[in-house]
Design a protein around this motif. Structure first.
Motif, mmCIF file in Angstrom:
data_model
loop_
_atom_site.group_PDB
_atom_site.id
_atom_site.type_symbol
_atom_site.label_atom_id
_atom_site.label_comp_id
_atom_site.label_asym_id
_atom_site.label_seq_id
_atom_site.Cartn_x
_atom_site.Cartn_y
_atom_site.Cartn_z
ATOM 1 N N UNK A 6 0.810 -1.206 0.000
ATOM 2 C CA UNK A 6 0.000 0.000 0.000
ATOM 3 C C UNK A 6 0.855 1.273 0.000
ATOM 4 N N UNK A 7 1.869 1.336 0.849
ATOM 5 C CA UNK A 7 2.681 2.556 0.942
ATOM 6 C C UNK A 7 3.436 2.826 -0.354
ATOM 7 N N UNK A 8 4.126 1.838 -0.962
ATOM 8 C CA UNK A 8 4.788 2.118 -2.242
ATOM 9 C C UNK A 8 3.806 2.554 -3.336
ATOM 10 N N UNK A 31 8.559 13.003 4.125
ATOM 11 C CA UNK A 31 8.181 11.626 4.428
ATOM 12 C C UNK A 31 8.451 11.342 5.903
ATOM 13 N N UNK A 32 7.499 10.701 6.547
ATOM 14 C CA UNK A 32 7.642 10.189 7.910
ATOM 15 C C UNK A 32 7.077 8.782 7.922
ATOM 16 N N UNK A 33 7.613 7.933 8.782
ATOM 17 C CA UNK A 33 7.059 6.588 8.952
ATOM 18 C C UNK A 33 6.832 6.358 10.431
ATOM 19 N N UNK A 43 10.770 14.237 9.951
ATOM 20 C CA UNK A 43 10.292 14.430 8.587
ATOM 21 C C UNK A 43 11.513 14.531 7.687
ATOM 22 N N UNK A 44 11.467 13.806 6.564
ATOM 23 C CA UNK A 44 12.594 13.761 5.638
ATOM 24 C C UNK A 44 12.123 14.189 4.259
ATOM 25 N N UNK A 45 12.878 15.091 3.625
ATOM 26 C CA UNK A 45 12.523 15.572 2.294
ATOM 27 C C UNK A 45 12.752 14.461 1.284
ATOM 28 N N UNK A 100 11.747 8.690 -1.796
ATOM 29 C CA UNK A 100 10.738 8.268 -0.812
ATOM 30 C C UNK A 100 10.801 6.764 -0.585
ATOM 31 N N UNK A 101 10.941 5.985 -1.653
ATOM 32 C CA UNK A 101 11.012 4.531 -1.508
ATOM 33 C C UNK A 101 12.294 4.104 -0.817
ATOM 34 N N UNK A 102 13.390 4.823 -1.058
ATOM 35 C CA UNK A 102 14.638 4.509 -0.372
ATOM 36 C C UNK A 102 14.497 4.691 1.135
ATOM 37 N N UNK A 103 13.732 5.692 1.562
ATOM 38 C CA UNK A 103 13.478 5.866 2.992
ATOM 39 C C UNK A 103 12.668 4.699 3.547
#
Length: 88
Positions: free
Chosen positions: A3-5, A27-29, A73-75, A82-85
């Motif tokens: 779902x997230x990807x 991006x935050x998880x 939070x990461x840019x 985003x996927x690498x994070x």
């Protein structure tokens, strides 16, 4: 794909469909476990167990807006960023 990807892919696809608008993506998880929140992108995550990470707490301001304290939070400038994070 999960779902997230898929959501990340859709977001960046929509950004590409609107070249006249400038976006900044953060991006935050957050993991919720036993009613506690944990920041999965905390810089010290690799060296600690989940319970040793700083707890993320929800705060409400005087206007009724909710904020998450201790959530990093990461840019992410691209879908790949985003996927690498996600797959750290």
């Amino acid at each position: 794909r999960g779902l997230i990807p898929r959501a990340i892919s859709l977001i960046f696809k929509e950004f590409g469909n609107r070249p006249d608008v400038t976006y900044t993506t953060h991006i935050s998880y957050l993991e919720l476990y036993n009613e506690s929140g944990f920041d999965l992108l905390d810089p010290s995550h690799e060296t600690k167990s989940l319970e040793d990470l700083p707890r993320v707490s929800m705060m409400e301001d005087e206007d009724g807006n909710c904020h998450l304290r201790n959530l990093s939070m990461h840019v992410a400038n691209s879908e790949e960023d985003a996927l690498n994070l996600l797959f750290l």
